[in-house]
Scaffold this active site. Sequence first.
Site, mmCIF file in Angstrom:
data_model
loop_
_atom_site.group_PDB
_atom_site.id
_atom_site.type_symbol
_atom_site.label_atom_id
_atom_site.label_comp_id
_atom_site.label_asym_id
_atom_site.label_seq_id
_atom_site.Cartn_x
_atom_site.Cartn_y
_atom_site.Cartn_z
ATOM 1 N N LYS A 67 -42.502 -14.995 -30.355
ATOM 2 C CA LYS A 67 -43.950 -15.215 -30.296
ATOM 3 C C LYS A 67 -44.315 -16.447 -31.120
ATOM 4 C CE LYS A 67 -44.890 -10.367 -29.447
ATOM 5 N NZ LYS A 67 -45.070 -9.027 -29.980
ATOM 6 N N GLN A 111 -46.851 -5.763 -35.060
ATOM 7 C CA GLN A 111 -45.700 -5.449 -34.206
ATOM 8 C C GLN A 111 -45.357 -3.964 -34.296
ATOM 9 O OE1 GLN A 111 -44.349 -7.696 -32.111
ATOM 10 N NE2 GLN A 111 -42.839 -6.245 -31.338
ATOM 11 N N ASP A 134 -53.515 -7.936 -28.595
ATOM 12 C CA ASP A 134 -52.630 -6.994 -27.887
ATOM 13 C C ASP A 134 -53.415 -6.145 -26.887
ATOM 14 O OD1 ASP A 134 -49.857 -6.864 -28.336
ATOM 15 O OD2 ASP A 134 -50.141 -6.051 -30.358
HETATM 16 N N1 GUN Z 1 -43.619 -3.667 -29.435
HETATM 17 C C1 GUN Z 1 -43.113 -3.754 -28.186
HETATM 18 N N2 GUN Z 1 -43.966 -4.405 -27.367
HETATM 19 C C2 GUN Z 1 -45.035 -4.739 -28.115
HETATM 20 C C3 GUN Z 1 -46.250 -5.425 -27.818
HETATM 21 O O1 GUN Z 1 -46.533 -5.862 -26.697
HETATM 22 N N3 GUN Z 1 -47.098 -5.580 -28.872
HETATM 23 C C4 GUN Z 1 -46.828 -5.089 -30.118
HETATM 24 N N4 GUN Z 1 -47.744 -5.268 -31.067
HETATM 25 N N5 GUN Z 1 -45.718 -4.441 -30.408
HETATM 26 C C5 GUN Z 1 -44.821 -4.273 -29.422
#
Ligand code: GUN
Length: 298
Positions: A67, A111, A134
Amino acid sequence: MENINLKVLSFSKNSQKIINGTEISENLKLQVKNEILSLKNKINRSPKLVVILVGENPASKVYVGNKQKTSLEIGIQSEIIKLDENTNQNELINIIKKLNVDANVDGILVQLPLPKQICELEILKTINPLKDVDCFHPENVGLMLIGKPRFLPCTPAGIIEMLKQKNITLEGKNVVVIGRSNIVGKPLALLLLQNNATVTICHSKTKNLEKLTQKADILIVAIGKANFLTKDMIKKNSIIIDVGINRIDNKLYGDVNFKDVFEKASFITPVPGGVGKMTIIMLMKNTVSAYKIHNKII
Ligand code: GUN
């Protein structure tokens, strides 16, 4: 000679079957990068995304790194806040509250998964809904449910975008989703429904799974079991979307047994280089939306 031509023909037909997430996301990256450049002329500041990583989950570390890399490539400021595995819920809430009111921060992402001492919902509820890139805050989930989304959930939106790029329409199609998580299965089913598909959600308690999957025009697998889907479970010429990212001995496997299913499918997404790449670019798009909301440009 004829044989060679046939081989070339079959190779190019086969490669057109693959929905290439890397290629699609690279094109979108250029578009988002250009949008940021033009917005910066008005706003005099680049968008900023803050990602919070709690603990040492190896897969999460990779996702967070990816990211950050994409953010920097397209002109988004990126900060990663790394917290100890033993961080308590209040400490994390206090950090989020500071970011919520920080005028230089447009997007906040925590996350997942979080260590067990921290309640995921309490954390997601703490994030300022206007910075919730998100789309996990209950307010944003609700807005999406009623068809008035502020942000779109990244993986589901990435899947819809991939289909669009291949001119695959959803209206009237039988779409089967395997998996009912809050991150993928449930929000994806909603977006598919809003695109006029007929949607079936399957899960671990579904009976006669194959009977349902064999009827799918589009089959989306998001259950986190390596090579789960085999050709006997699908309809000929169906479209197969693989959301799985399963790490075994440092190698990535999807939820679909790609080699087995490939011939029978009309389109298929690979792992890696499929849905995962789309998730990241959708996150970037949400960050730009948050930056616009924050700066009252809509
Ligand atoms: N863990 C796995 N996929 C995601 C996601 O799309 N966003 C977040 N915040 N955590 C994750």
